[in-house]
Write a protein that holds these residues in place. Structure first.
Motif, mmCIF file in Angstrom:
data_model
loop_
_atom_site.group_PDB
_atom_site.id
_atom_site.type_symbol
_atom_site.label_atom_id
_atom_site.label_comp_id
_atom_site.label_asym_id
_atom_site.label_seq_id
_atom_site.Cartn_x
_atom_site.Cartn_y
_atom_site.Cartn_z
ATOM 1 N N ASP A 157 0.855 -1.193 0.000
ATOM 2 C CA ASP A 157 0.000 0.000 0.000
ATOM 3 C C ASP A 157 0.891 1.243 0.000
ATOM 4 O O ASP A 157 1.875 1.328 0.753
ATOM 5 N N ASN A 158 0.545 2.221 -0.856
ATOM 6 C CA ASN A 158 1.324 3.462 -0.869
ATOM 7 C C ASN A 158 0.399 4.644 -1.088
ATOM 8 O O ASN A 158 -0.771 4.479 -1.452
ATOM 9 N N THR A 159 0.930 5.819 -0.875
ATOM 10 C CA THR A 159 0.103 7.015 -0.975
ATOM 11 C C THR A 159 0.195 7.647 -2.358
ATOM 12 O O THR A 159 1.270 7.669 -2.966
ATOM 13 N N SER A 160 -0.912 8.157 -2.837
ATOM 14 C CA SER A 160 -0.942 8.885 -4.103
ATOM 15 C C SER A 160 -0.858 10.386 -3.893
ATOM 16 O O SER A 160 -0.948 11.146 -4.866
ATOM 17 N N MET A 161 -0.670 10.815 -2.655
ATOM 18 C CA MET A 161 -0.628 12.249 -2.326
ATOM 19 C C MET A 161 0.433 12.528 -1.274
ATOM 20 O O MET A 161 0.731 11.672 -0.432
ATOM 21 N N ASP A 162 0.991 13.736 -1.301
ATOM 22 C CA ASP A 162 1.724 14.238 -0.144
ATOM 23 C C ASP A 162 0.704 14.573 0.951
ATOM 24 O O ASP A 162 -0.356 15.148 0.664
ATOM 25 N N GLY A 163 1.014 14.201 2.192
ATOM 26 C CA GLY A 163 0.085 14.513 3.277
ATOM 27 C C GLY A 163 0.455 13.812 4.556
ATOM 28 O O GLY A 163 1.646 13.721 4.902
ATOM 29 N N TYR A 164 -0.557 13.249 5.230
ATOM 30 C CA TYR A 164 -0.361 12.594 6.522
ATOM 31 C C TYR A 164 -1.114 11.269 6.526
ATOM 32 O O TYR A 164 -2.306 11.206 6.197
ATOM 33 N N ALA A 165 -0.383 10.210 6.875
ATOM 34 C CA ALA A 165 -0.997 8.897 7.025
ATOM 35 C C ALA A 165 -1.473 8.749 8.467
ATOM 36 O O ALA A 165 -0.736 9.081 9.415
ATOM 37 N N LEU A 166 -2.693 8.214 8.638
ATOM 38 C CA LEU A 166 -3.258 8.095 9.994
ATOM 39 C C LEU A 166 -4.393 7.085 9.995
ATOM 40 O O LEU A 166 -4.722 6.500 8.958
ATOM 41 N N ARG A 167 -4.971 6.892 11.175
ATOM 42 C CA ARG A 167 -6.182 6.073 11.294
ATOM 43 C C ARG A 167 -7.394 6.997 11.155
ATOM 44 O O ARG A 167 -7.474 8.020 11.844
ATOM 45 N N ALA A 168 -8.341 6.624 10.313
ATOM 46 C CA ALA A 168 -9.524 7.476 10.135
ATOM 47 C C ALA A 168 -10.271 7.659 11.445
ATOM 48 O O ALA A 168 -10.811 8.746 11.734
ATOM 49 N N ALA A 169 -10.275 6.607 12.283
ATOM 50 C CA ALA A 169 -11.024 6.692 13.542
ATOM 51 C C ALA A 169 -10.416 7.696 14.520
ATOM 52 O O ALA A 169 -11.094 8.144 15.470
ATOM 53 N N ASP A 170 -9.136 8.076 14.292
ATOM 54 C CA ASP A 170 -8.484 9.025 15.192
ATOM 55 C C ASP A 170 -8.855 10.474 14.883
ATOM 56 O O ASP A 170 -8.403 11.398 15.587
ATOM 57 N N VAL A 171 -9.658 10.702 13.827
ATOM 58 C CA VAL A 171 -10.084 12.068 13.481
ATOM 59 C C VAL A 171 -11.618 12.076 13.456
ATOM 60 O O VAL A 171 -12.241 11.989 12.385
ATOM 61 N N THR A 228 -1.648 8.918 16.461
ATOM 62 C CA THR A 228 -0.586 9.729 15.870
ATOM 63 C C THR A 228 -0.763 9.748 14.353
ATOM 64 O O THR A 228 -1.555 8.989 13.781
ATOM 65 N N ALA A 229 0.013 10.611 13.707
ATOM 66 C CA ALA A 229 0.019 10.704 12.245
ATOM 67 C C ALA A 229 1.469 10.622 11.766
ATOM 68 O O ALA A 229 2.412 10.912 12.517
ATOM 69 N N ALA A 230 1.649 10.215 10.503
ATOM 70 C CA ALA A 230 2.977 10.161 9.886
ATOM 71 C C ALA A 230 2.994 11.117 8.700
ATOM 72 O O ALA A 230 2.102 11.050 7.844
ATOM 73 N N ARG A 231 3.989 12.015 8.689
ATOM 74 C CA ARG A 231 4.171 12.847 7.493
ATOM 75 C C ARG A 231 4.621 11.919 6.375
ATOM 76 O O ARG A 231 5.567 11.140 6.538
ATOM 77 N N ILE A 232 3.940 11.977 5.208
ATOM 78 C CA ILE A 232 4.211 11.018 4.142
ATOM 79 C C ILE A 232 4.219 11.737 2.805
ATOM 80 O O ILE A 232 3.537 12.758 2.619
ATOM 81 N N PHE A 233 5.002 11.191 1.852
ATOM 82 C CA PHE A 233 5.161 11.824 0.546
ATOM 83 C C PHE A 233 4.781 10.842 -0.566
ATOM 84 O O PHE A 233 4.917 9.619 -0.415
ATOM 85 N N THR A 234 4.319 11.380 -1.686
ATOM 86 C CA THR A 234 3.757 10.581 -2.777
ATOM 87 C C THR A 234 4.660 9.390 -3.133
ATOM 88 O O THR A 234 5.861 9.551 -3.341
ATOM 89 N N GLY A 235 4.044 8.225 -3.211
ATOM 90 C CA GLY A 235 4.752 7.008 -3.575
ATOM 91 C C GLY A 235 5.316 6.249 -2.407
ATOM 92 O O GLY A 235 5.749 5.097 -2.561
ATOM 93 N N ALA A 236 5.326 6.841 -1.217
ATOM 94 C CA ALA A 236 5.866 6.157 -0.036
ATOM 95 C C ALA A 236 4.878 5.117 0.467
ATOM 96 O O ALA A 236 3.658 5.252 0.327
ATOM 97 N N GLN A 237 5.422 4.066 1.089
ATOM 98 C CA GLN A 237 4.572 3.021 1.643
ATOM 99 C C GLN A 237 3.794 3.554 2.846
ATOM 100 O O GLN A 237 4.350 4.259 3.700
ATOM 101 N N VAL A 238 2.515 3.217 2.888
ATOM 102 C CA VAL A 238 1.687 3.573 4.035
ATOM 103 C C VAL A 238 2.095 2.665 5.196
ATOM 104 O O VAL A 238 2.153 1.443 5.043
ATOM 105 N N PRO A 239 2.408 3.207 6.349
ATOM 106 C CA PRO A 239 2.911 2.372 7.447
ATOM 107 C C PRO A 239 1.818 1.458 8.001
ATOM 108 O O PRO A 239 0.631 1.790 7.959
ATOM 109 N N PRO A 240 2.215 0.303 8.516
ATOM 110 C CA PRO A 240 1.222 -0.552 9.188
ATOM 111 C C PRO A 240 0.507 0.212 10.285
ATOM 112 O O PRO A 240 1.119 1.004 11.024
ATOM 113 N N GLY A 241 -0.793 0.012 10.376
ATOM 114 C CA GLY A 241 -1.591 0.720 11.375
ATOM 115 C C GLY A 241 -2.345 1.901 10.825
ATOM 116 O O GLY A 241 -3.357 2.309 11.403
ATOM 117 N N ALA A 242 -1.869 2.473 9.726
ATOM 118 C CA ALA A 242 -2.588 3.580 9.078
ATOM 119 C C ALA A 242 -3.532 3.016 8.026
ATOM 120 O O ALA A 242 -3.234 2.005 7.379
#
Length: 428
Positions: free
Chosen positions: A65-79, A105-119
């Motif tokens: 799993d990876n991100t298609s956007m620059d942004g923040y990876a997180l759990r939806a339930a945490d927001v 918590t959230a992870a700063r993430i950049f396009t193409g990076a793997q989404v961390p486990p838990g997010a």
């Protein structure tokens, strides 16, 4: 204003074959001549070649799993509400996998990076506000301005290609995008079919090559250039044997030379039964030939057969096209191109026609199936070249497709017609 096309053709004589019947006969005869020899090519060098074996993926694409956007990876339930503030626990760039995300918590993430486990989602940076942390260093907190949904902006593992899945089927012609897809699954080399080897010559004492003086009664040999270009576009290795004089002995000699080392012999002109048409008796002496009359316009005459090789016990297929330049061009697209596809392991039928609206009229229907040179206009309708004569090669350059018009059917502006793009006929 819609244009009007004149159609003046005598009724076809008995014994004419439909194009569908011709294609059935041609493809049946071509299958035993399917090229078995394979080549192992660097994927970089495989553009335009025909794939010999299915390409099956050995991995998932994307592999995680990876991100298609620059942004923040997180759990939806945490927001639970807009404006929720979360601490930023890590920074993840493409090519640098992160750690498992801690709850809340959230992870700063950049396009193409793997989404961390838990997010389970990514919120793009435009919907977030970076805040200083308690120490005032900045970037330690993020305010999320919108409530996310699980899965947003996440490209799932294997959503493009699954491990074990078919990537490219055998028999397909390799396009630039297919090269990219092969590289995506790590295919450094591809198994392709050897290029068909085609010998090409024209017959006719009236033919002169461009650059030479044009004596009275002579014409420049346009078919040599058109057919060679079509063969090259179809991925063939072409041996150009030039112009053969209108003599039986010269035609027999050309056929013998053409058969050795080639899969197909392609000729233009000389396929009628006049005193100066020597292809038929020459081919009968060196192999066999059948002259067909197709119920098509343009391109009624077609020769098909085979010529014995002198170097082995094999034979080369022979196809003779009419001499008129548009007839030769259209007949190649309708008959020769399907034969070449079958020889390379593909399918021999014509591409599917597209329903389009006519911006022209054909008031007098022909008794043969007619292929009109047309092109799309700015309104997405098809307009036809005004002169549909088989000698007007300008029409083939002007056109971007053919209208496949059934026998006996007139056309009025606004009628639905069957449109065949030239790109599909040439490169299918």
């Amino acid at each position: 204003m819609a244009e009007t096309l004149a159609s003046s053709s005598a009724a076809p004589r008995g014994g004419l074959l439909s194009l569908d019947e011709v294609l059935l006969r041609l493809t049946a005869a071509a299958r035993p001549h399917r090229i078995q020899a394979l080549e192992d090519l660097d994927t970089f060098e495989a553009l335009g070649r025909v794939l010999a074996q299915d390409l099956v993926s050995t991995l998932d694409v994307p592999p995680a799993d990876n991100t298609s956007m620059d942004g923040y990876a997180l759990r939806a339930a945490d927001v639970p509400a807009p404006g929720t503030v979360l601490p930023v626990s890590q920074r993840i760039a493409a090519g640098h996998p992160g750690q498992a995300l801690q709850p809340g918590t959230a992870a700063r993430i950049f396009t193409g990076a793997q989404v961390p486990p838990g997010a389970n989602c990514v919120v793009m940076q435009e919907a977030c506000e970076a805040l200083p942390d308690a120490a005032g260093t900045g970037g330690g907190l993020v305010r999320v301005l919108q409530v996310p949904t699980a899965g947003q902006w996440v490209r799932r593992r294997g959503e493009d290609v699954c491990q074990g899945g078919l990537v490219l089927p055998a028999g397909c012609r390799i396009t630039p995008q297919a090269l990219g897809l092969a590289a995506t699954v790590g295919a450094a080399r591809l198994q392709v079919v050897r290029r068909p080897r085609v010998a090409l010559f024209s017959t006719g004492d009236e033919l002169v090559m461009p650059g030479q003086p044009l004596p009275p009664g002579a014409i420049y040999n346009s078919n040599r250039y058109t057919l060679r270009g079509l063969l090259q576009a179809a991925g063939c290795e072409v041996t150009d044997l030039g112009i053969v004089p209108d003599r039986l002995d010269a035609t027999r000699q050309a056929l013998r030379r053409a058969a050795d080392g080639h899969d197909l012999i392609l000729t233009s002109g000389g396929v009628s039964v006049g005193e100066e048409d020597h292809l038929r008796p020459a081919a009968q002496a060196e192999g066999h030939i059948t002259l067909w009359q197709m119920a098509t316009k343009p391109g009624k005459p077609l020769a098909f057969g085979s010529i014995r090789r002198t170097r082995d016990d094999g034979e080369a297929l022979l196809m003779g096209l009419p001499g008129n330049p548009v007839s030769s061009f259209v007949t190649f697209l309708l008959t020769v191109a399907p034969v070449l596809r079958v020889m390379q392991g593909g399918r021999g039928e014509l591409p599917a026609a597209m329903p389009m609206t006519a911006a022209f009229s054909l008031p007098k229907a022909d008794k043969r199936r007619e292929f009109l040179r047309v092109r799309l206009n700015a309104q997405g309708q098809v307009e036809a070249f005004g002169n549909q004569s088989s000698g007007v090669l300008t029409s083939a350059v002007w056109a971007d497709g053919l209208v496949d018009n059934p026998a006996g059917q007139a056309i009025l502006p606004g009628d639905t017609v069957r449109y065949l793009p030239l790109s599909a006929l040439i490169g299918n």
